[in-house]
Design a protein around this motif. Sequence first.
Motif, PDB file in Angstrom:
ATOM      1  N   ALA A 139      -2.791  -3.832 -11.048  1.00  0.00           N
ATOM      2  CA  ALA A 139      -4.129  -3.191  -9.928  1.00  0.00           C
ATOM      3  C   ALA A 139      -3.389  -3.274  -8.707  1.00  0.00           C
ATOM      4  O   ALA A 139      -4.068  -2.832  -7.706  1.00  0.00           O
ATOM      5  N   GLU A 140      -2.340  -3.548  -8.191  1.00  0.00           N
ATOM      6  CA  GLU A 140      -1.806  -3.726  -7.006  1.00  0.00           C
ATOM      7  C   GLU A 140      -1.964  -2.338  -6.198  1.00  0.00           C
ATOM      8  O   GLU A 140      -1.910  -2.251  -4.952  1.00  0.00           O
ATOM      9  N   ASP A 141      -1.624  -1.315  -6.810  1.00  0.00           N
ATOM     10  CA  ASP A 141      -1.499  -0.057  -6.030  1.00  0.00           C
ATOM     11  C   ASP A 141      -2.837   0.863  -6.131  1.00  0.00           C
ATOM     12  O   ASP A 141      -3.304   1.905  -5.575  1.00  0.00           O
ATOM     13  N   PHE A 142      -3.779   0.213  -6.856  1.00  0.00           N
ATOM     14  CA  PHE A 142      -5.250   0.897  -6.991  1.00  0.00           C
ATOM     15  C   PHE A 142      -6.023   1.158  -5.897  1.00  0.00           C
ATOM     16  O   PHE A 142      -6.193   0.117  -5.152  1.00  0.00           O
ATOM     17  N   GLY A 143      -6.269   2.319  -5.501  1.00  0.00           N
ATOM     18  CA  GLY A 143      -7.149   2.500  -4.350  1.00  0.00           C
ATOM     19  C   GLY A 143      -6.304   2.813  -3.018  1.00  0.00           C
ATOM     20  O   GLY A 143      -6.900   3.267  -2.117  1.00  0.00           O
ATOM     21  N   LEU A 144      -4.864   2.717  -3.119  1.00  0.00           N
ATOM     22  CA  LEU A 144      -4.072   2.797  -1.825  1.00  0.00           C
ATOM     23  C   LEU A 144      -4.324   3.998  -1.259  1.00  0.00           C
ATOM     24  O   LEU A 144      -4.367   3.992  -0.060  1.00  0.00           O
ATOM     25  N   SER A 145      -4.384   5.063  -2.078  1.00  0.00           N
ATOM     26  CA  SER A 145      -4.176   6.540  -1.544  1.00  0.00           C
ATOM     27  C   SER A 145      -5.858   6.848  -1.043  1.00  0.00           C
ATOM     28  O   SER A 145      -5.847   7.823  -0.213  1.00  0.00           O
ATOM     29  N   ASP A 146      -6.817   6.119  -1.136  1.00  0.00           N
ATOM     30  CA  ASP A 146      -8.203   6.373  -0.713  1.00  0.00           C
ATOM     31  C   ASP A 146      -8.541   5.528   0.253  1.00  0.00           C
ATOM     32  O   ASP A 146      -9.941   5.140   0.835  1.00  0.00           O
ATOM     33  N   VAL A 147      -7.511   4.890   1.071  1.00  0.00           N
ATOM     34  CA  VAL A 147      -8.192   3.769   2.287  1.00  0.00           C
ATOM     35  C   VAL A 147      -8.622   4.517   3.341  1.00  0.00           C
ATOM     36  O   VAL A 147      -9.794   4.219   3.847  1.00  0.00           O
ATOM     37  N   LYS A 148      -8.385   5.618   3.535  1.00  0.00           N
ATOM     38  CA  LYS A 148      -8.870   6.592   4.550  1.00  0.00           C
ATOM     39  C   LYS A 148     -10.505   7.123   4.162  1.00  0.00           C
ATOM     40  O   LYS A 148     -11.419   7.029   4.984  1.00  0.00           O
ATOM     41  N   TYR A 170      -7.123  -4.063   4.212  1.00  0.00           N
ATOM     42  CA  TYR A 170      -7.334  -3.619   2.867  1.00  0.00           C
ATOM     43  C   TYR A 170      -5.938  -2.973   2.340  1.00  0.00           C
ATOM     44  O   TYR A 170      -5.566  -3.218   1.196  1.00  0.00           O
ATOM     45  N   CYS A 171      -5.113  -2.531   3.097  1.00  0.00           N
ATOM     46  CA  CYS A 171      -3.760  -2.359   2.647  1.00  0.00           C
ATOM     47  C   CYS A 171      -2.812  -3.556   2.407  1.00  0.00           C
ATOM     48  O   CYS A 171      -1.878  -3.505   1.728  1.00  0.00           O
ATOM     49  N   SER A 172      -3.192  -4.739   3.280  1.00  0.00           N
ATOM     50  CA  SER A 172      -2.281  -5.912   3.338  1.00  0.00           C
ATOM     51  C   SER A 172      -2.730  -6.843   2.093  1.00  0.00           C
ATOM     52  O   SER A 172      -1.943  -7.585   1.577  1.00  0.00           O
ATOM     53  N   VAL A 193       4.157  -6.645  -1.793  1.00  0.00           N
ATOM     54  CA  VAL A 193       4.767  -6.448  -0.445  1.00  0.00           C
ATOM     55  C   VAL A 193       5.478  -5.081  -0.614  1.00  0.00           C
ATOM     56  O   VAL A 193       5.106  -4.315   0.243  1.00  0.00           O
ATOM     57  N   GLU A 194       5.832  -4.424  -1.947  1.00  0.00           N
ATOM     58  CA  GLU A 194       6.159  -3.120  -1.859  1.00  0.00           C
ATOM     59  C   GLU A 194       5.207  -2.053  -1.700  1.00  0.00           C
ATOM     60  O   GLU A 194       5.635  -0.790  -1.386  1.00  0.00           O
ATOM     61  N   PHE A 195       3.956  -2.524  -1.726  1.00  0.00           N
ATOM     62  CA  PHE A 195       2.729  -1.379  -1.649  1.00  0.00           C
ATOM     63  C   PHE A 195       2.420  -1.489  -0.162  1.00  0.00           C
ATOM     64  O   PHE A 195       1.697  -0.646   0.238  1.00  0.00           O
ATOM     65  N   ARG A 196       2.481  -2.533   0.616  1.00  0.00           N
ATOM     66  CA  ARG A 196       1.823  -2.691   1.917  1.00  0.00           C
ATOM     67  C   ARG A 196       2.240  -1.672   2.987  1.00  0.00           C
ATOM     68  O   ARG A 196       1.312  -1.040   3.542  1.00  0.00           O
ATOM     69  N   ASP A 197       3.392  -1.424   3.037  1.00  0.00           N
ATOM     70  CA  ASP A 197       4.044  -0.638   4.016  1.00  0.00           C
ATOM     71  C   ASP A 197       3.670   1.170   3.676  1.00  0.00           C
ATOM     72  O   ASP A 197       3.236   1.849   4.646  1.00  0.00           O
ATOM     73  N   SER A 198       3.784   1.288   2.400  1.00  0.00           N
ATOM     74  CA  SER A 198       3.287   2.734   1.930  1.00  0.00           C
ATOM     75  C   SER A 198       2.044   3.021   2.295  1.00  0.00           C
ATOM     76  O   SER A 198       1.590   3.992   2.702  1.00  0.00           O
ATOM     77  N   CYS A 199       0.900   1.938   2.047  1.00  0.00           N
ATOM     78  CA  CYS A 199      -0.463   2.042   2.243  1.00  0.00           C
ATOM     79  C   CYS A 199      -0.806   2.377   3.965  1.00  0.00           C
ATOM     80  O   CYS A 199      -1.237   3.221   4.263  1.00  0.00           O
ATOM     81  N   LYS A 200      -0.086   1.517   4.695  1.00  0.00           N
ATOM     82  CA  LYS A 200      -0.185   1.461   6.007  1.00  0.00           C
ATOM     83  C   LYS A 200       0.554   3.055   6.623  1.00  0.00           C
ATOM     84  O   LYS A 200      -0.189   3.552   7.556  1.00  0.00           O
ATOM     85  N   ASN A 201       1.801   3.289   6.030  1.00  0.00           N
ATOM     86  CA  ASN A 201       2.401   4.644   6.438  1.00  0.00           C
ATOM     87  C   ASN A 201       1.366   5.610   5.986  1.00  0.00           C
ATOM     88  O   ASN A 201       1.214   6.584   6.810  1.00  0.00           O
ATOM     89  N   ASP A 202       0.630   5.818   5.039  1.00  0.00           N
ATOM     90  CA  ASP A 202      -0.092   6.951   4.585  1.00  0.00           C
ATOM     91  C   ASP A 202      -1.405   6.829   5.415  1.00  0.00           C
ATOM     92  O   ASP A 202      -1.818   7.724   6.088  1.00  0.00           O
ATOM     93  N   ILE A 212       7.579  -7.289  15.289  1.00  0.00           N
ATOM     94  CA  ILE A 212       6.854  -6.675  14.381  1.00  0.00           C
ATOM     95  C   ILE A 212       7.516  -5.441  13.736  1.00  0.00           C
ATOM     96  O   ILE A 212       8.389  -4.998  14.411  1.00  0.00           O
ATOM     97  N   SER A 213       7.325  -5.080  12.561  1.00  0.00           N
ATOM     98  CA  SER A 213       7.906  -3.982  11.745  1.00  0.00           C
ATOM     99  C   SER A 213       7.663  -2.701  12.561  1.00  0.00           C
ATOM    100  O   SER A 213       6.439  -2.661  13.105  1.00  0.00           O
ATOM    101  N   THR A 214       8.271  -1.972  12.227  1.00  0.00           N
ATOM    102  CA  THR A 214       8.030  -0.483  12.600  1.00  0.00           C
ATOM    103  C   THR A 214       6.765   0.188  12.066  1.00  0.00           C
ATOM    104  O   THR A 214       6.018   0.820  12.860  1.00  0.00           O
ATOM    105  N   THR A 215       6.622  -0.167  10.764  1.00  0.00           N
ATOM    106  CA  THR A 215       5.371   0.281  10.083  1.00  0.00           C
ATOM    107  C   THR A 215       4.086  -0.307  10.867  1.00  0.00           C
ATOM    108  O   THR A 215       3.249   0.405  11.347  1.00  0.00           O
ATOM    109  N   GLU A 216       4.393  -1.827  11.170  1.00  0.00           N
ATOM    110  CA  GLU A 216       3.085  -2.392  11.919  1.00  0.00           C
ATOM    111  C   GLU A 216       2.778  -1.862  13.220  1.00  0.00           C
ATOM    112  O   GLU A 216       1.637  -1.462  13.581  1.00  0.00           O
TER     113      GLU A 216
END
Length: 159
Positions: A21-30, A61-63, A68-77, A126-130
Amino acid sequence: MKKIALPLICAVFLGAGSVDAEDFGLSDVKGWLDGCIALTVGKRVMTQTMEYDCLAQAEKYCSVGRSVEFRDSCKNDLTDQLRADIQAVLPLLKPIEEMKAIYRKRFQERAGKLQNQDRSSCNESISTTECEFALIGVDWLMTRSLAREIGLIIVENPN
């Protein structure tokens, strides 16, 4: 919210691991953020505070609970979607005629900063994404604030 919560709850109670379930809903954070923002309508005194809180919760919600591998992609999206919102509203940010000269000047300065933002102002710790998320998030909040000043109604997720 119901569309996201039910499968996550089922995953927890049915013993699905975080990998399932780790990537479930990441595309709909917005979409979630738009729903949260919709709750601020009509609450003029607390609108900015509530919008900031919604944005902070979207970041969580993203974090939280993600590998870890899905956090940055969620924040980037989410950052890309916030950036698109800003770009859609920027051309509409013109001071209204009823504004006094001092308020008009201040409005134009703030709107001008949104268009000429220096993106190299983050701390190296802090990371570039953050960093990008934080800067775009602040710009998104400022864009919404300016839009409110001129009575521009922003409709979130019109679908």
